[in-house]
Design an enzyme around this catalytic site. Structure first.
Site, short mmCIF file in Angstrom:
data_model
loop_
_atom_site.label_atom_id
_atom_site.label_comp_id
_atom_site.label_asym_id
_atom_site.label_seq_id
_atom_site.Cartn_x
_atom_site.Cartn_y
_atom_site.Cartn_z
N SER A 144 56.76 -2.88 49.68
CA SER A 144 55.48 -2.80 48.99
C SER A 144 54.76 -4.12 49.19
O SER A 144 55.37 -5.12 49.58
CB SER A 144 55.73 -2.57 47.49
OG SER A 144 54.55 -2.76 46.73
N TYR A 158 59.50 -2.76 38.57
CA TYR A 158 59.09 -2.23 39.88
C TYR A 158 58.97 -3.35 40.91
O TYR A 158 59.50 -3.24 42.03
CB TYR A 158 57.76 -1.50 39.74
CG TYR A 158 57.21 -0.98 41.05
CD1 TYR A 158 57.69 0.18 41.62
CD2 TYR A 158 56.20 -1.68 41.72
CE1 TYR A 158 57.20 0.65 42.83
CE2 TYR A 158 55.69 -1.22 42.93
CZ TYR A 158 56.19 -0.05 43.47
OH TYR A 158 55.70 0.40 44.67
#
Length: 274
Positions: A144, A158
């Protein structure tokens, strides 16, 4: 890996979102696709859509948090096509926004089980088999933008998983044989089913993101990036680190005396010369 014609590409979490977009893109290049995910109805829908595009694809149910199911995914893939050339460790999840001090430990463990251990299982299990197979292959892990900086307020769990995927993938790149390419895919804000639908209307189109990523995959890049403004966040982190070192740990002659890689290199050299 520049040419995917007749290659076999396995994608976890491949029934929706980025994973499904990768299935379409690899398939458009002539690859045969295997997708593994949790929900059979979504898997069948994905296979039907791929078939409409003329893409040969198969599916099997797979929970990436369970290593025995990832082993079963590998068995299924090799049995279906006789070989595997690419694994895309894509399956992921998110948590509702919450501060560190209020996030239940079981929620942290749950998201790590999918976002980190799922990638670990795929990298390890498929990595062993691809090494034994001995032919050109590739492992792509979906990180990410949050692998590179902190981009999600009140999203520490996360973000931590994605930082961990960066560390795993950098290590993997050093350890596998040269005939296995390794890449870290770093999506920014891309349309998916992970976030609120109203927010997703503002996200980058999934197929647009994958078209940007595929160009880099074909070029053999390790960091596979997309969202241009991310460099501002990355530079801000880098500048703060550089300032800290310049102020409190400035360079000096012989300053590799405590550098772990330098020390390990010297120790190995001593063993080799013994």
């Amino acid at each position: 890996m520049k040419d995917f014609k007749d290659k076999v590409v396995v994608i976890t979490g491949g029934a929706t979102g980025i994973g499904f977009a990768f299935a379409k893109a690899f398939g458009a290049g002539g690859a045969k696709i295997v997708i593994g995910a949790l929900h059979e109805n979504r898997l069948q829908e994905a296979i039907d859509k791929l078939a409409e595009l003329g893409i040969e694809a198969k599916y099997t149910i797979c929970d990436v948090t369970q290593p025995e199911q990832v082993e079963a995914l590998a068995d299924f893939s090799w049995n279906a096509f006789g070989h595997v050339d690419v694994i895309v460790n894509n399956a992921g999840t998110m948590l509702p926004p919450m501060p560190v001090i209020d996030t239940p430990l079981e929620s942290v463990q749950s998201i790590f089980n999918v976002n980190f251990y799922g990638v670990w299982h795929g990298s390890s299990i498929f990595g062993k088999r691809l090494t034994e197979q001995g032919t050109p292959a590739a492992i792509y892990n979906i990180g990410s933008e949050n692998s590179l900086f902190h981009g999600v307020p009140m999203g520490a769990a996360y973000v931590a998983t994605k930082h961990a995927v960066l560390a795993l993938t950098e290590s993997l790149r050093e350890e596998v044989p040269d005939f296995i390419e390794v890449g870290l895919v770093c999506p920014g804000f891309v349309r998916s089913e992970l976030g609120p639908p109203e927010a997703m209307t503002m996200a980058m189109d999934t197929d647009r993101f994958v078209s940007i990523a595929m160009e880099q995959i074909k070029a053999g890049e390790f960091y596979i990036v997309s969202h241009a403004y991310n460099i501002e966040r990355i530079n801000a982190r880098h500048d703060e680190i550089v300032k800290a070192y310049a102020t409190y740990a400035p360079r000096y002659e012989g300053d590799d005396e405590f550098d772990v890689r330098s020390l390990m290199g010297r120790m190995q050299e001593a063993v080799d010369n013994a």
